[in-house]
Design an enzyme around this catalytic site. Structure first.
Site, PDB file in Angstrom:
ATOM      1  N   GLU A  56       0.823  -1.204   0.000  1.00 15.71           N
ATOM      2  CA  GLU A  56       0.000   0.000   0.000  1.00 15.71           C
ATOM      3  C   GLU A  56       0.862   1.260   0.000  1.00 15.71           C
ATOM      4  OE1 GLU A  56      -2.242  -3.109   2.549  1.00 15.71           O
ATOM      5  OE2 GLU A  56      -0.183  -2.622   1.974  1.00 15.71           O
ATOM      6  N   THR A 209      19.904 -39.073   2.124  1.00 22.59           N
ATOM      7  CA  THR A 209      20.103 -38.354   0.869  1.00 22.59           C
ATOM      8  C   THR A 209      21.415 -37.588   0.892  1.00 22.59           C
ATOM      9  OG1 THR A 209      17.717 -38.158   0.509  1.00 22.59           O
ATOM     10  CG2 THR A 209      19.127 -36.591  -0.647  1.00 22.59           C
ATOM     11  N   ARG A 220      19.481 -22.873  -8.234  1.00 19.30           N
ATOM     12  CA  ARG A 220      20.511 -22.562  -9.221  1.00 19.30           C
ATOM     13  C   ARG A 220      19.947 -22.126 -10.569  1.00 19.30           C
ATOM     14  NH1 ARG A 220      21.948 -27.141  -6.657  1.00 19.30           N
ATOM     15  NH2 ARG A 220      21.250 -28.491  -8.363  1.00 19.30           N
TER      16      ARG A 220
END
Length: 371
Positions: A56, A209, A220
């Site tokens: 605003e 992982t 990236r």
């Protein structure tokens, strides 16, 4: 409440402006504002970054002489403000937007939705009404809510919105039995996934992982001024100090054991460590989401192995699935998407609501929500 075609056009513009803050406003919501007088746009703006002026005020500055919201007084008098979220009425890092609209002489405010923040929650609209401004809300509310689904989740549930991303073969396999998974999907699908990374406040993965793929989990392929927080679920605090995910700090390791020496080493590398054990000696995943919410995290994207994927689903942490599926077959011995218990009745299957499906290069993309 009835809105005109012009109302919808101007709110659609405000939503498009809000989307420009998709990668930058964390922990604040993405908000756009369009000021209209006599059917013409006289100013517009969006919230660009936390700590900077809200939408605003930016819109009023476009109207105001000398580029100030105060300069908009008179010029904006009698105008309508279209805002994608209820104007704030509290002092945070910036003054209340409701007061700025009142001071500028705005005569009508159309808000797409009410602010779920308990500090606002209707009080902003009430302040405008008490000042004699015509107030309406609910125009394109679904679109506004989708744009800030993570902020809404954090404010109403005390936890971020979690998307679980999976790259899989056509037969539902995410890695070979030896853990190798790079790359199942093609470059277009990977680039598309980076768009979801970029809008996320945090990336979440597991120690498996990290060991198998040694990912950085950075954005990236998308131009973004900030990188998401990287979160590793590592119950026994086994992460190597050489792990790529620790490069540059901005990493949180969640574990279930106290190891002051290892924690001090990780903190020296710029990471943070939290100990959140559950009754089974694993990381308490719902508690981790609550901790992320406490840190101002709105949206989380998980990219993990099938075991952590299964745990996130079983413990009710997943809101949305992002499935990238490649037209290839890896066979029964390969690892699946989710480690879930066996079902003996189809009635026990988790139901999903598909909200998007499309091509991503040579691969297929499916976005679905847990019903």
């Amino acid at each position: 409440m009835s809105f005109s075609a012009a109302d919808r056009e101007f709110m659609a513009r405000a939503l498009a402006l809000a989307e420009r803050g998709l990668y930058t406003t964390t922990p604040n919501p993405r908000v756009g504002c369009v000021l209209v007088r006599d059917g013409a746009v006289i100013g517009e703006g969006w919230h660009e970054m936390a700590g900077r002026p809200h939408a605003e005020v930016n819109a009023l500055e476009k109207v105001g002489a000398g580029g100030t919201a105060q300069g908009a007084q008179g010029v904006a008098r009698g105008a309508t403000a279209y805002v994608t979220l209820e104007p704030c009425c509290h002092h945070g890092r910036t003054p209340p937007c409701a007061d700025a609209l009142i001071d500028a002489g705005i005569s009508r405010v159309v808000a797409a939705m009410r602010d779920p923040n308990p500090l606002v929650a209707g009080a902003g609209l009430t302040r405008l009404m008490l000042a004699g401004i015509q107030v309406e809300s609910g125009l394109m509310e679904n679109e506004a809510r989708e744009l800030n689904i993570g902020f809404v989740s954090r404010m109403t549930r005390g936890r971020p919105w979690l998307r679980l991303k999976v790259a899989a073969s056509l037969d539902g396999k995410t890695a070979l039995n030896n853990g190798k998974s790079q790359w199942i999907t093609g470059p277009e699908a990977r680039r598309d996934a980076h768009g979801w990374r970029a809008r996320s406040c945090a990336m979440l993965t597991g120690i498996g992982t990290v060991r198998d793929d040694n990912p950085r989990l950075t954005v990236r392929d998308i131009d973004t001024p900030r990188q998401p927080l990287r979160v590793v679920v590592d119950s026994r605090l086994e992460i190597s100090p050489d792990a790529a995910i620790l490069d540059g700090g901005n990493c949180l390791v969640a574990c279930a054991v106290e190891n002051l020496e290892k924690a001090a080493l990780l903190r020296a590398l710029g990471a943070d460590v939290v100990v959140l054990p559950n009754a089974q000696g694993k990381v308490d995943l719902p508690a981790l989401l609550s901790e992320l919410a406490r840190r101002g995290i709105n949206e989380v994207m998980a990219e993990a192995g099938f075991r952590l994927n299964g745990s996130l689903l079983r413990e009710g942490c997943v809101d949305e699935l992002l499935i990238y599926q490649a037209p290839l077959l890896l066979g029964d011995a390969a690892r699946g998407m989710f480690d879930l218990p066996e079902l003996v009745e189809l009635g026990g299957a988790r139901r999903l609501e598909v909200v998007e499906r499309r091509a991503a290069g040579a691969d297929f993309f499916l976005r679905a929500r847990l019903a």
